[in-house]
Motif scaffolding. Structure first.
Motif, PDB file in Angstrom:
ATOM      1  N   TRP A  77      32.918  -6.325  11.523  1.00  0.00           N
ATOM      2  CA  TRP A  77      33.359  -7.318  12.659  1.00  0.00           C
ATOM      3  C   TRP A  77      33.848  -8.661  11.971  1.00  0.00           C
ATOM      4  O   TRP A  77      34.450  -8.685  12.638  1.00  0.00           O
ATOM      5  N   SER A  78      33.923  -9.203  10.617  1.00  0.00           N
ATOM      6  CA  SER A  78      34.556 -10.132   9.758  1.00  0.00           C
ATOM      7  C   SER A  78      36.035  -9.476  10.449  1.00  0.00           C
ATOM      8  O   SER A  78      36.762 -10.556  10.003  1.00  0.00           O
ATOM      9  N   GLU A  79      36.761  -7.907  10.085  1.00  0.00           N
ATOM     10  CA  GLU A  79      38.510  -8.052   9.822  1.00  0.00           C
ATOM     11  C   GLU A  79      39.003  -8.105  11.035  1.00  0.00           C
ATOM     12  O   GLU A  79      39.828  -7.917  10.447  1.00  0.00           O
ATOM     13  N   TYR A  80      38.443  -8.981  11.980  1.00  0.00           N
ATOM     14  CA  TYR A  80      38.936  -8.946  13.763  1.00  0.00           C
ATOM     15  C   TYR A  80      38.641 -10.469  13.428  1.00  0.00           C
ATOM     16  O   TYR A  80      37.835 -11.260  13.271  1.00  0.00           O
ATOM     17  N   ASN A  81      40.035 -10.312  14.110  1.00  0.00           N
ATOM     18  CA  ASN A  81      40.603 -12.058  14.197  1.00  0.00           C
ATOM     19  C   ASN A  81      39.755 -12.688  15.531  1.00  0.00           C
ATOM     20  O   ASN A  81      40.639 -12.926  16.453  1.00  0.00           O
ATOM     21  N   ASN A  82      38.654 -13.054  15.685  1.00  0.00           N
ATOM     22  CA  ASN A  82      37.605 -13.142  17.320  1.00  0.00           C
ATOM     23  C   ASN A  82      38.555 -15.234  17.450  1.00  0.00           C
ATOM     24  O   ASN A  82      37.541 -15.452  18.061  1.00  0.00           O
ATOM     25  N   GLU A  83      39.921 -15.443  17.088  1.00  0.00           N
ATOM     26  CA  GLU A  83      40.082 -16.705  17.127  1.00  0.00           C
ATOM     27  C   GLU A  83      41.245 -15.932  18.129  1.00  0.00           C
ATOM     28  O   GLU A  83      41.999 -17.361  18.917  1.00  0.00           O
ATOM     29  N   GLN A  84      42.108 -14.789  18.131  1.00  0.00           N
ATOM     30  CA  GLN A  84      42.855 -14.494  18.632  1.00  0.00           C
ATOM     31  C   GLN A  84      42.856 -13.836  19.786  1.00  0.00           C
ATOM     32  O   GLN A  84      42.000 -12.665  19.356  1.00  0.00           O
ATOM     33  N   THR A  85      42.638 -14.175  21.285  1.00  0.00           N
ATOM     34  CA  THR A  85      42.501 -12.878  22.221  1.00  0.00           C
ATOM     35  C   THR A  85      42.855 -11.992  22.228  1.00  0.00           C
ATOM     36  O   THR A  85      44.531 -12.464  22.840  1.00  0.00           O
ATOM     37  N   LEU A  86      43.151 -10.974  22.796  1.00  0.00           N
ATOM     38  CA  LEU A  86      44.264 -10.300  23.319  1.00  0.00           C
ATOM     39  C   LEU A  86      43.337  -9.484  24.602  1.00  0.00           C
ATOM     40  O   LEU A  86      42.506  -9.675  24.900  1.00  0.00           O
ATOM     41  N   ASN A  87      44.535  -9.206  25.029  1.00  0.00           N
ATOM     42  CA  ASN A  87      44.023  -8.661  26.871  1.00  0.00           C
ATOM     43  C   ASN A  87      45.163  -7.412  27.031  1.00  0.00           C
ATOM     44  O   ASN A  87      46.701  -7.803  26.779  1.00  0.00           O
ATOM     45  N   LEU A  88      44.954  -6.716  26.971  1.00  0.00           N
ATOM     46  CA  LEU A  88      45.676  -5.025  27.348  1.00  0.00           C
ATOM     47  C   LEU A  88      45.653  -4.772  28.023  1.00  0.00           C
ATOM     48  O   LEU A  88      44.291  -4.202  28.890  1.00  0.00           O
ATOM     49  N   SER A  89      46.698  -3.668  29.071  1.00  0.00           N
ATOM     50  CA  SER A  89      46.228  -2.758  29.586  1.00  0.00           C
ATOM     51  C   SER A  89      47.105  -1.465  29.613  1.00  0.00           C
ATOM     52  O   SER A  89      48.187  -2.043  28.783  1.00  0.00           O
ATOM     53  N   GLY A  90      46.326  -0.978  29.695  1.00  0.00           N
ATOM     54  CA  GLY A  90      47.564   0.902  28.896  1.00  0.00           C
ATOM     55  C   GLY A  90      47.045   2.106  29.609  1.00  0.00           C
ATOM     56  O   GLY A  90      45.971   1.564  30.730  1.00  0.00           O
ATOM     57  N   GLU A  91      47.251   3.126  29.651  1.00  0.00           N
ATOM     58  CA  GLU A  91      46.988   4.177  29.798  1.00  0.00           C
ATOM     59  C   GLU A  91      46.275   4.987  28.391  1.00  0.00           C
ATOM     60  O   GLU A  91      46.947   4.822  27.437  1.00  0.00           O
ATOM     61  N   ILE A  92      44.885   5.859  28.407  1.00  0.00           N
ATOM     62  CA  ILE A  92      44.044   6.256  27.427  1.00  0.00           C
ATOM     63  C   ILE A  92      45.649   7.279  26.929  1.00  0.00           C
ATOM     64  O   ILE A  92      45.465   8.068  27.713  1.00  0.00           O
ATOM     65  N   GLN A  93      45.543   7.483  25.522  1.00  0.00           N
ATOM     66  CA  GLN A  93      45.773   8.205  25.128  1.00  0.00           C
ATOM     67  C   GLN A  93      44.916   9.946  24.540  1.00  0.00           C
ATOM     68  O   GLN A  93      45.111  10.724  24.285  1.00  0.00           O
ATOM     69  N   ASN A  94      43.944   9.050  24.184  1.00  0.00           N
ATOM     70  CA  ASN A  94      42.659  10.159  23.005  1.00  0.00           C
ATOM     71  C   ASN A  94      41.375   9.154  23.382  1.00  0.00           C
ATOM     72  O   ASN A  94      41.315   7.947  22.879  1.00  0.00           O
ATOM     73  N   ILE A  95      40.672   9.826  22.724  1.00  0.00           N
ATOM     74  CA  ILE A  95      39.504   9.509  23.268  1.00  0.00           C
ATOM     75  C   ILE A  95      38.807   9.934  22.131  1.00  0.00           C
ATOM     76  O   ILE A  95      38.538  11.515  21.942  1.00  0.00           O
ATOM     77  N   SER A  96      37.432   9.381  21.628  1.00  0.00           N
ATOM     78  CA  SER A  96      36.521   9.558  20.314  1.00  0.00           C
ATOM     79  C   SER A  96      35.183   9.202  20.262  1.00  0.00           C
ATOM     80  O   SER A  96      34.779   7.737  20.265  1.00  0.00           O
ATOM     81  N   TYR A  97      34.144   9.890  20.874  1.00  0.00           N
ATOM     82  CA  TYR A  97      32.944  10.071  20.732  1.00  0.00           C
ATOM     83  C   TYR A  97      32.033   9.572  19.859  1.00  0.00           C
ATOM     84  O   TYR A  97      32.092  10.625  19.078  1.00  0.00           O
TER      85      TYR A  97
END
Length: 135
Positions: free
Chosen positions: A43-63
């Motif tokens: 998780w250190s590869e993600y910047n937890n000091e910058q919060t993203l709020n996104l909305s959109g349409e699911i194009q693909n799912i991988s369980y």
């Protein structure tokens, strides 16, 4: 060779076969666990000091493990790879595997990847009126 010797020989052979199968099963399990562990990034590869709020349409799912991933196309036509929780955790929190569908609109809150500008770690997902905390 009498009957008792034949029975003993057969039992020894069966024991060797069972031991070989057990060893092969363990080796397969360890190899698959190693592959999953090496595919998982921290998780250190993600910047937890910058919060993203996104909305959109699911194009693909991988369980799958270690994490479910979805591709989401936002209104500005950017496609994000969103890393969600493992499938079992999402189910425990009320998001069954069939709840995510291609074409469905979602809202995501999370953190951007430090080097991959199209990837995020999602902390929360909202589908319709249902919001699920992923961490």
């Amino acid at each position: 060779m009498d009957n008792q010797q034949q029975v003993n020989k057969a039992m020894v052979k069966k024991g060797f076969v069972q031991a070989a199968l057990t060893a092969a099963t363990i080796a397969t399990f360890l190899a698959s666990g190693t592959e999953n562990a090496s595919a998982h990034h921290g998780w250190s590869e993600y910047n937890n000091e910058q919060t993203l709020n996104l909305s959109g349409e699911i194009q693909n799912i991988s369980y799958g493990n270690p994490h479910t991933t979805i591709e989401v196309k936002t209104d500005d036509n950017k496609v994000w790879q969103a890393v969600l929780a493992p499938p079992a955790r999402m189910q425990r929190r009320g998001l069954a595997q069939g709840a995510l569908q291609v074409g469905q609109r979602v809202r995501l809150v999370g953190y951007p990847h430090r080097s991959d500008t199209n990837e995020m770690r999602a902390e929360r997902i909202t589908i319709g009126k249902q919001t699920v905390e992923l961490r």
